[in-house]
Design a protein around this motif. Structure first.
Motif, PDB file in Angstrom:
ATOM      1  N   ILE A 129       0.840  -1.201   0.000  1.00 50.06           N
ATOM      2  CA  ILE A 129       0.000   0.000   0.000  1.00 50.06           C
ATOM      3  C   ILE A 129       0.872   1.246   0.000  1.00 50.06           C
ATOM      4  CG2 ILE A 129      -1.701   1.311   1.317  1.00 50.06           C
ATOM      5  CD1 ILE A 129      -2.797  -1.340   2.355  1.00 50.06           C
ATOM      6  N   ASN A 130       1.895   1.267   0.856  1.00 45.27           N
ATOM      7  CA  ASN A 130       2.807   2.412   0.890  1.00 45.27           C
ATOM      8  C   ASN A 130       3.514   2.601  -0.449  1.00 45.27           C
ATOM      9  OD1 ASN A 130       2.461   3.510   3.447  1.00 45.27           O
ATOM     10  ND2 ASN A 130       3.876   2.096   4.405  1.00 45.27           N
TER      11      ASN A 130
ATOM     12  N   ASP B  97       2.538   1.486  -3.549  1.00 44.63           N
ATOM     13  CA  ASP B  97       1.666   1.757  -4.700  1.00 44.63           C
ATOM     14  C   ASP B  97       0.876   3.053  -4.551  1.00 44.63           C
ATOM     15  OD1 ASP B  97       2.592  -0.602  -5.691  1.00 44.63           O
ATOM     16  OD2 ASP B  97       0.792  -1.768  -5.198  1.00 44.63           O
ATOM     17  N   TYR B  98       0.553   3.436  -3.313  1.00 48.58           N
ATOM     18  CA  TYR B  98      -0.330   4.593  -3.120  1.00 48.58           C
ATOM     19  C   TYR B  98       0.308   5.727  -2.314  1.00 48.58           C
ATOM     20  CZ  TYR B  98      -3.825   1.264  -4.734  1.00 48.58           C
ATOM     21  OH  TYR B  98      -4.522   0.355  -5.478  1.00 48.58           O
TER      22      TYR B  98
ATOM     23  N   GLU C 142     -10.285   4.135  -5.198  1.00 50.62           N
ATOM     24  CA  GLU C 142     -10.187   2.695  -5.451  1.00 50.62           C
ATOM     25  C   GLU C 142     -10.434   1.908  -4.168  1.00 50.62           C
ATOM     26  OE1 GLU C 142      -6.632   1.714  -7.998  1.00 50.62           O
ATOM     27  OE2 GLU C 142      -6.186   3.800  -7.528  1.00 50.62           O
TER      28      GLU C 142
ATOM     29  N   GLU D  34      -1.269   7.690   2.124  1.00 50.26           N
ATOM     30  CA  GLU D  34      -2.392   6.748   2.080  1.00 50.26           C
ATOM     31  C   GLU D  34      -2.203   5.652   3.114  1.00 50.26           C
ATOM     32  OE1 GLU D  34      -5.966   6.103   1.166  1.00 50.26           O
ATOM     33  OE2 GLU D  34      -4.977   7.312  -0.375  1.00 50.26           O
TER      34      GLU D  34
ATOM     35  N   LEU E 200      -9.587  -0.799  -1.643  1.00 50.66           N
ATOM     36  CA  LEU E 200      -8.444  -1.588  -1.208  1.00 50.66           C
ATOM     37  C   LEU E 200      -8.937  -2.724  -0.316  1.00 50.66           C
ATOM     38  CD1 LEU E 200      -5.653   1.018  -0.276  1.00 50.66           C
ATOM     39  CD2 LEU E 200      -6.043  -0.189  -2.430  1.00 50.66           C
TER      40      LEU E 200
ATOM     41  N   THR F 219      -9.384   4.597  -1.467  1.00 48.20           N
ATOM     42  CA  THR F 219      -8.272   5.533  -1.452  1.00 48.20           C
ATOM     43  C   THR F 219      -8.776   6.970  -1.591  1.00 48.20           C
ATOM     44  OG1 THR F 219      -7.947   5.401  -3.852  1.00 48.20           O
ATOM     45  CG2 THR F 219      -6.759   3.817  -2.480  1.00 48.20           C
TER      46      THR F 219
ATOM     47  N   GLY G 244      -7.308   9.296  -3.362  1.00 47.42           N
ATOM     48  CA  GLY G 244      -7.057   9.834  -4.692  1.00 47.42           C
ATOM     49  C   GLY G 244      -8.136   9.479  -5.695  1.00 47.42           C
ATOM     50  N   GLN G 245      -8.151   8.227  -6.146  1.00 53.05           N
ATOM     51  CA  GLN G 245      -9.091   7.771  -7.167  1.00 53.05           C
ATOM     52  C   GLN G 245     -10.303   7.052  -6.603  1.00 53.05           C
ATOM     53  OE1 GLN G 245      -8.559   8.681 -10.310  1.00 53.05           O
ATOM     54  NE2 GLN G 245      -6.640   9.673  -9.697  1.00 53.05           N
TER      55      GLN G 245
END
Length: 305
Positions: A191-192, A194-195, A264, A199, A266, A259, A261-262
């Motif tokens: 997660i760290n 990729d995002y 998404e 996040e 998780l 998330t 941002g987008q």
């Protein structure tokens, strides 16, 4: 995400306009006093007090969300600031003797401000009592904030060891069981990566709140390190602790996290393990718990033990 301060810009704008209206009113009707009759002591005292109140206002708006308590505290401080500001202006501008309203502008807002502040502090006190009730699962006995994690915020590793030591002594004195549950997030590094770390930090904050909702009043949640948490469970057998560990793990697995941002979705999961205290030190108990977690992490199909 905008800061809390940005949400209160309208309040500061209104205060700025009112303060400047007072200044313009004095300038339009009065005359600037000669430098020789300025009183530096009064200017420093009243001006410094006005600046300090303005600093209090900024700190208040920077740290609190909008609401009744914030509005009352702001209104009270704003009245105090306006009264002090009028006192400062009076040190530089001489109004005609026929003008009487200046005394009301200097003295009138002050008692109103204290009344509003008192109401705000009263409601803030009630709010704080409710927050303290919710904090029972985060901290016990004392508040040494150097031992608290600033992100979650939960007690850190030092605080946890102190509380485990106290809990062991209490359990031995009461002849009651004491169990610990360790929770370690799965694929958190992914997660760290990729995002981003921001996040990942938000994931930890959300998981913290979720776990707290699944604890009893006398349980204690601490952040040991990174994405690893420990729950202290007084008066709890290991079999009961395992059930609670499984419930926490399922709660995290069913969390619909998206998330920032987008948006998404998780899929979050956590490995949980539970052990019951024996006749051992806090360090020994934690070491045994870490060993159990390491064994669970080596079993791909095991997500709770």
């Amino acid at each position: 995400m905008p800061s809390l301060f940005a949400f209160h810009r309208i309040k500061l704008l209104v205060l700025f306009l009112v303060a400047n209206l007072g200044l313009i009113l004095h300038l339009s009707l009065g005359a600037v006093k000669p430098l020789s009759i300025w009183d530096p002591l009064d200017v420093a005292g009243e001006g410094g007090s006005a600046i300090l109140v303005l600093v209090w206002i900024c700190l208040l708006l920077k740290s609190r969300p909008a609401g009744r308590v914030t509005t009352l505290l702001f209104a009270g401080l704003a009245c105090l600031f306006f009264s002090l500001w009028m006192d400062v202006i009076d040190e530089f501008i001489q109004l005609p003797d026929s003008v009487r309203w200046d005394g009301w502008l200097e003295s009138g807002p002050m008692p109103v401000g204290f009344v509003l502040l008192t109401l705000g502090i009263y409601h803030w006190h009630s709010e704080q009592l409710a927050i303290n009730l919710q904090m029972r699962n985060r901290e016990r006995l004392y508040r040494e904030h150097r031992e608290f994690d600033t992100l979650t915020p939960l007690g850190g590793a030092t605080y946890l060891r102190n509380q485990i030591g106290s809990s062991i002594q209490q359990a031995e004195a009461d002849r009651q069981p004491l169990s610990l549950v360790m929770l370690d997030m799965d694929t958190f590094n992914t997660i760290n990566r990729d995002y981003g770390q921001a996040e990942g930090d938000r994931v930890l904050q959300v998981v913290t709140q979720l776990v707290l909702l699944n604890l009893r009043e006398h349980d204690l949640l601490c952040r040991l390190a990174g994405d690893r948490f420990v729950i202290v469970l007084p008066n709890t057998l290991e079999s009961q602790a395992k059930v609670m560990a499984m419930e926490v793990s399922l709660a995290i697995a069913h969390l619909a996290y998206r998330t920032t941002g987008q948006g998404e979705r998780l899929v979050l999961s956590a490995t949980t393990v539970a052990v019951m205290a024996r006749q051992e030190s806090a360090e020994g108990l934690l070491e045994r718990l870490n060993l159990r977690m390491a064994q669970a992490k080596q079993m791909p199909l095991a997500r709770s033990a």
